[in-house]
Design an enzyme around this catalytic site. Sequence first.
Site: not given
Ligand code: NAP
Length: 271
Positions: A19-20, A70, A96, A148, A161, A165, A194
């Site tokens: 998810g980079a 993934v 991630n 999370s 979710y 987690k 975030i």
């Molecule tokens: P994001 O901006 O949506 O980034 C996640 C990335 O993962 C996106 O590029 C997404 O692609 C990709 N993805 C989705 N399904 C996938 C798959 N099957 N295989 C590979 N990649 C896939 O989210 P983020 O906020 O950076 O979150 C990243 C991680 O941090 C997640 O695990 C999330 O649960 C965790 N987290 C985030 C927060 C927050 O406040 N942001 C808080 C706690 C935990 P698409 O965009 O094409 O779907």
Amino acid sequence: MTKPPMRDRDDFGVALVTGAGSGIGQGIALRLAELGARVVVTDIAETGIADTVKQIEAAGGTALGQKLDVSDPASVNAAFDETERWDKCVDVLVNNAGIVGINPFLDFPLEDWNRVMAINLTGSMLCAQLAAREMVRQRYGRIINITSVSGIRAGVGRTAYGTSKAALVGLTRQIALEVAAHGVTANAIAPGAITTPLTESTYTEETVARLLPMIPAGYMADPADIAAAVAYLGSPDARYVNGETLVVDGGYVCGGMMQTGSLDLGTKSSS
Ligand code: NAP
């Protein structure tokens, strides 16, 4: 039992981040590249991969872009095979990739539950398994699962979710226990709120206004704040930290009923 040899503290080797192409994953990939890691930038979306690779290369780093869904075991296998052909096995794995999928518990669709579990939990297990087999062989490795605060405290609509987690924290401990004797560590990072494309598309102004008073730090953090935690847990220096979950949330989880307000709020004078 012998201690594993101490690696040079700047030697991050090869790091694979899922998810980079967006948000936190992109922040982690950029930081690892800055620290000298050769980064395998993986995501389900090609555009995000290209963007992250471009940023790493522009800053003088080394990256390989690799499509990886993934939730698809064949895709996971192919990405790890490609990584080995590119350089060598993965030294640092950051699980991630994640999705949210909000629905009320009473009507939570099974299909959505299965999708969230397949990406957030099973996907992390599959990647960790492939990475760990090689890490154990080379007697070195760092596995980091991005969980999370939703895995620690419940939130409305987060049946799948939050459960995925919480289970990821359990998976982290399970992995840690079985790889610890081989110079490999598995830890989790639990981000709070975030600012990323994910939260920007799902949080309304009202969500943010209700959230901020619950965060003692008083603000939403950036992907760089999570990348900083990865910089430590993914480093050779962190060899004796195992099975741990590092909460990076501005103090959100540590708060209780009286986390905001003045000192005398609801407190009878003791004098
Ligand atoms: P994001 O901006 O949506 O980034 C996640 C990335 O993962 C996106 O590029 C997404 O692609 C990709 N993805 C989705 N399904 C996938 C798959 N099957 N295989 C590979 N990649 C896939 O989210 P983020 O906020 O950076 O979150 C990243 C991680 O941090 C997640 O695990 C999330 O649960 C965790 N987290 C985030 C927060 C927050 O406040 N942001 C808080 C706690 C935990 P698409 O965009 O094409 O779907």
